[in-house]
Design an enzyme around this catalytic site. Structure first.
Site, PDB file in Angstrom:
ATOM      1  N   ARG A   1      55.741  54.079   2.058  1.00  0.00           N
ATOM      2  CA  ARG A   1      56.096  55.136   1.097  1.00  0.00           C
ATOM      3  C   ARG A   1      57.523  55.627   1.314  1.00  0.00           C
ATOM      4  O   ARG A   1      58.227  55.972   0.362  1.00  0.00           O
ATOM      5  CB  ARG A   1      55.099  56.293   1.231  1.00  0.00           C
TER       6      ARG A   1
ATOM      7  N   LEU B   1      57.688  61.411  -7.050  1.00  0.00           N
ATOM      8  CA  LEU B   1      56.531  60.758  -6.440  1.00  0.00           C
ATOM      9  C   LEU B   1      55.398  61.771  -6.345  1.00  0.00           C
ATOM     10  O   LEU B   1      55.611  62.893  -5.881  1.00  0.00           O
ATOM     11  CB  LEU B   1      56.862  60.232  -5.040  1.00  0.00           C
ATOM     12  N   SER B   2      54.209  61.384  -6.766  1.00  0.00           N
ATOM     13  CA  SER B   2      53.048  62.260  -6.602  1.00  0.00           C
ATOM     14  C   SER B   2      52.607  62.265  -5.141  1.00  0.00           C
ATOM     15  O   SER B   2      53.024  61.429  -4.337  1.00  0.00           O
ATOM     16  CB  SER B   2      51.893  61.790  -7.494  1.00  0.00           C
ATOM     17  N   ALA B   3      51.744  63.204  -4.799  1.00  0.00           N
ATOM     18  CA  ALA B   3      51.225  63.304  -3.433  1.00  0.00           C
ATOM     19  C   ALA B   3      50.380  62.077  -3.101  1.00  0.00           C
ATOM     20  O   ALA B   3      49.710  61.515  -3.972  1.00  0.00           O
ATOM     21  CB  ALA B   3      50.394  64.572  -3.273  1.00  0.00           C
TER      22      ALA B   3
END
Length: 369
Positions: A38, A63-65
């Site tokens: 990530r 970016l989402s969690a």
């Protein structure tokens, strides 16, 4: 949105935490998450935040969690050969993970509103293909071996997709969908397909069960920014988004896929045989028999002399030596196993073939490591 799990020190640590919290539940999803770091999708200077369970935004890049992505991946129920459409594809992080699971004979398309984000996503994808050996390594230890369905990204508003576009097996929308756009999203889905999108503050899984029938299930409470709608105040007709065509892979590309599969099978067999030989050659652990030497002493109890047996110190020495040997053996085995995992056996096999260097580079996707 996020913060559901503890922060990790690195990518593997983050995935361990997601597994422990039951966000990552299937082996294939876990393998895809571990295959792509990530942190590689963060800008320089922000990587320290990559392994926290938090969303991240810088300019148009978002970016989402991790907990959201893991729920999405699980809800999509991905399989090899499926077609996938990512609406609001962003950095391409999710699309690349999906591409590892659906494999080289799938379809992987993404629509992103911002041109600079599409360029960034293409850079990240190119870097992943050239520098990651996630689909070469770990042959001997049953880790995932991936073949990538490369994502293709286009710039445009996902609410303006051309009406004659093809339908998809799996769809994800990464922005909040208003209720009046729900049917628009559903029409893009094949019968039997799965759509995952945030609607009315709920991450929702929708399965198309027939031409005009769907089943819905709420997965998780979420908070997403809404889809951006085109401003039509000037009366102009918005430009329709044309999705990439469904193309057949070239004969050259198909040959590379099958050559790599054959070589991978050979290297797997070699590793399995080597492991069996190593196990057979290891000396069987010698069983230690504890010799107990009894020393009889005598004590007076009242007016009687009673024998009192005692163990010698030799027993304790033998036991301690055995424990020390076990500890040393464990220390020797772990580094050897770790070192073996880091060996890229498929790459070594390809480079050893009597082929032109240009063909070897093609088989290796022109990676340098």
């Amino acid at each position: 949105m996020g913060g559901a799990v503890s922060a990790g020190e690195d990518n593997d640590d983050l995935i361990d935490n997601l597994k422990e919290a039951q966000y990552v539940r299937t082996e294939r999803v876990e393998q895809a998450f571990r295959a792509i770091d990530r942190g590689d999708y963060y800008l320089d200077g922000y990587r320290d935040n990559a392994y926290k369970d938090l969303a991240w935004k810088h300019g148009n890049i978002h970016l989402s969690a991790p907990c959201i992505y893991s729920e999405v991946m699980e809800a999509l129920k991905l399989q090899q050969g499926l077609s996938f459409l990512n609406l609001g594809s962003g950095t391409g992080y999710l699309s690349t993970m999906v591409g590892l699971i659906i494999g080289p004979f799938g379809v992987n398309h993404g629509v992103e509103l911002h041109k600079d984000v599409v360029e960034y996503a293409r850079e990240r994808l190119d870097d992943f293909i050239k520098n990651s050996d996630s689909f070469d390594r770990h042959v001997c230890f049953s880790f995932a071996l991936f073949e990538l369905c490369e994502p293709h990204f286009v710039v445009g508003n996902c609410l303006e997709i051309s009406t004659d576009c093809h339908q998809y097996d799996r769809i994800y929308c990464g922005a909040g969908v208003q209720k009046d756009h729900e049917n628009y999203m559903k029409i893009l889905l094949k019968v039997g397909g799965i759509l995952v999108m945030p609607i009315e503050d709920q991450l929702t899984q929708i399965i198309r069960t027939g031409q005009s029938s769907w089943e819905s299930k709420n997965i998780l409470a979420v908070s997403f920014a809404p889809l951006v709608q085109q401003n039509r105040n000037d009366g102009s007709k918005p430009k329709a988004v044309v999705l990439p065509p469904l193309t057949v892979r070239s004969l050259q590309d198909l040959a590379r896929i099958h050559i790599r599969r054959t070589l991978r099978s050979l290297t797997s067999d070699d590793c399995a045989n080597r492991s069996s030989t190593q196990r057979a050659s290891q000396k069987r652990k010698r069983r230690r028999f504890r010799r107990r030497r009894r020393i009889n002493t005598y004590v007076f109890v009242g007016n009687q002399l009673i024998p009192q047996p005692m163990d010698s110190e030799e027993d304790e020495c033998i036991e301690e030596e055995s424990k020390d040997e076990e500890r040393e053996k464990e220390k020797d085995v772990e580094p050897a196993k770790l070192e073996e995992q880091q060996v890229n056996h498929l790459r070594i096999k390809i480079l050893s073939l009597p082929l032109p260097e240009s063909l070897k580079a093609y088989l290796l996707y022109h990676r340098e490591k």
